[in-house]
Scaffold this active site. Structure first.
Site, mmCIF file in Angstrom:
data_model
loop_
_atom_site.group_PDB
_atom_site.id
_atom_site.type_symbol
_atom_site.label_atom_id
_atom_site.label_comp_id
_atom_site.label_asym_id
_atom_site.label_seq_id
_atom_site.Cartn_x
_atom_site.Cartn_y
_atom_site.Cartn_z
ATOM 1 N N CYS A 1 -2.359 5.442 -0.799
ATOM 2 C CA CYS A 1 -2.296 4.082 -1.210
ATOM 3 C C CYS A 1 -1.952 3.317 -0.028
ATOM 4 C CB CYS A 1 -1.105 3.977 -2.308
ATOM 5 S SG CYS A 1 -0.991 2.526 -3.020
ATOM 6 N N HIS A 2 -2.923 1.916 0.170
ATOM 7 C CA HIS A 2 -2.527 1.350 1.303
ATOM 8 C C HIS A 2 -1.515 0.245 1.036
ATOM 9 C CE1 HIS A 2 -6.835 2.507 1.971
ATOM 10 N NE2 HIS A 2 -6.565 2.072 3.146
ATOM 11 N N MET B 1 -1.663 0.063 -8.481
ATOM 12 C CA MET B 1 -0.525 1.276 -8.387
ATOM 13 C C MET B 1 0.821 0.811 -8.095
ATOM 14 S SD MET B 1 -2.744 3.427 -8.688
ATOM 15 C CE MET B 1 -1.266 4.580 -8.742
ATOM 16 N N GLU B 2 0.890 -0.702 -7.548
ATOM 17 C CA GLU B 2 2.349 -1.103 -7.282
ATOM 18 C C GLU B 2 3.053 -1.415 -8.767
ATOM 19 O OE1 GLU B 2 0.766 -0.932 -3.560
ATOM 20 O OE2 GLU B 2 -0.116 -1.716 -5.476
ATOM 21 N N ASP C 1 18.004 6.750 -16.966
ATOM 22 C CA ASP C 1 19.289 7.068 -16.356
ATOM 23 C C ASP C 1 20.376 6.593 -17.043
ATOM 24 O OD1 ASP C 1 20.732 8.742 -14.229
ATOM 25 O OD2 ASP C 1 20.969 6.307 -13.484
#
Length: 316
Positions: A62-63, A112-113, A127
């Site tokens: 991933c760039h 992707m981010e 969590d």
């Protein structure tokens, strides 16, 4: 990592969603702000943003991209607003929907981010809820939409545009040199689903160039790309030949090609290339070198095909 230097710098946007399923009792605790670890969504939002920034470190291919804007929204399942992205059997359960939007101006997408952001935000919520809920489940992580780059290709033309390639070269016309740039142009046009109906070679003579262009315009070829004759040499006549017969200039196209080329070589400033319309046909002059022709087309494809709609009175 893949080479993306040939890609255009454009506005890229992406929207993604994820879901964390939990019990109805847990939802009541969240609404009542009674969780043992405190505020839920502010922490999850911060975690998602951090995750987005670290995406290139998590995904080897991933760039790194500039995240120019990102926002995460949280909602509870069951509301009608989520039915657009999620199936009915999903919205009938209890849980939390995380929706992320991001913008970036760059050479590659930001999907992707934003996918990482909604995933990490879901993990953070997991969590924080695990002390009160043993049936937590994360799922339905998906990209809703992305825009920019290849994703916008359908905006520029509904059907395959008709094109012609004209090689303007004395040596090629005389059979002394093999044409390479014209073949590069043909391949690149076909790669973006354009139809190359004609390919011709003429000497760098005004009359020959103008006659061939006029013939293709009369045939209603939508786009004509010439190669060669854009330099400062004594036999570089293509630009002046095309200028004489253009009805409307499209200076922005030529400037886009020069700016793109200048980022790769200072020699790009020597190009005298022009672009403009005759009737409803757009003519673009490209350099005679293979690299120059390739880089010039990389700068304008496929957006240049939108010119046809404009020339027919369709506006922007």
């Amino acid at each position: 990592m893949r080479d993306i230097t040939h890609k255009q710098v454009t506005l890229r946007t992406a929207t993604a969603v994820s879901v964390l399923f939990c019990s109805a009792d847990t939802i009541s605790l969240i609404r009542g702000d009674k969780l043992p670890k405190g505020n839920l969504f502010d922490v999850a939002r911060a975690a998602g943003l951090v995750g987005a920034k670290l995406t290139p470190q998590l995904l080897p291919h991933c760039h790194p991209v500039a995240i120019d804007a990102m926002d995460l929204e949280f909602g509870f399942l069951g509301s009608g607003e989520h039915s657009e992205w999620l199936a009915q059997e999903t919205t009938s359960r209890s849980g939390i929907v995380i929706r992320g939007e991001a913008k970036s101006i760059g050479r590659t997408g930001i999907e992707m981010e934003v996918l990482t952001a909604v995933s990490v935000a879901a993990l953070e919520i997991y969590d924080m809820l695990k002390p009160v809920d043993k049936e937590l489940e994360i799922g339905h992580i998906r990209l809703i939409e992305k825009r920019g780059g290849k994703s916008d290709r359908e905006r520029y033309f509904a059907s395959s545009p008709s094109c012609a390639v004209l090689v303007c070269s004395d040596s090629t016309a005389a059979g002394k040199r093999e044409d390479k740039s014209g073949q590069v142009i043909r391949e690149m046009l076909e790669a973006v689903r354009a139809e190359v109906r004609h390919y011709a070679v003429v000497p760098d003579e005004k009359v020959c160039i103008q006659e061939q262009i006029r013939a293709w315009v009369a045939e209603d070829i939508q786009f004509i790309f010439t190669t060669g004759g854009t330099g400062l040499g004594p036999r570089d006549n293509t630009v002046s030949a095309v200028k004489e017969i253009l009805e409307r200039d499209a200076e922005g196209i030529a400037e886009a090609m020069r700016v793109y080329g200048q980022m790769r070589t200072p020699m790009a400033m020597m190009s005298r290339g022009v672009a403009g319309a005759i009737g409803q046909t757009l003519i673009v002059t490209l350099p005679g070198s293979s690299d120059g022709a390739r880089e010039s087309l990389e700068a304008i494809l496929p957006a240049v095909f939108h010119a046809r709609k404009m020339m027919k009175g369709g506006g922007h």
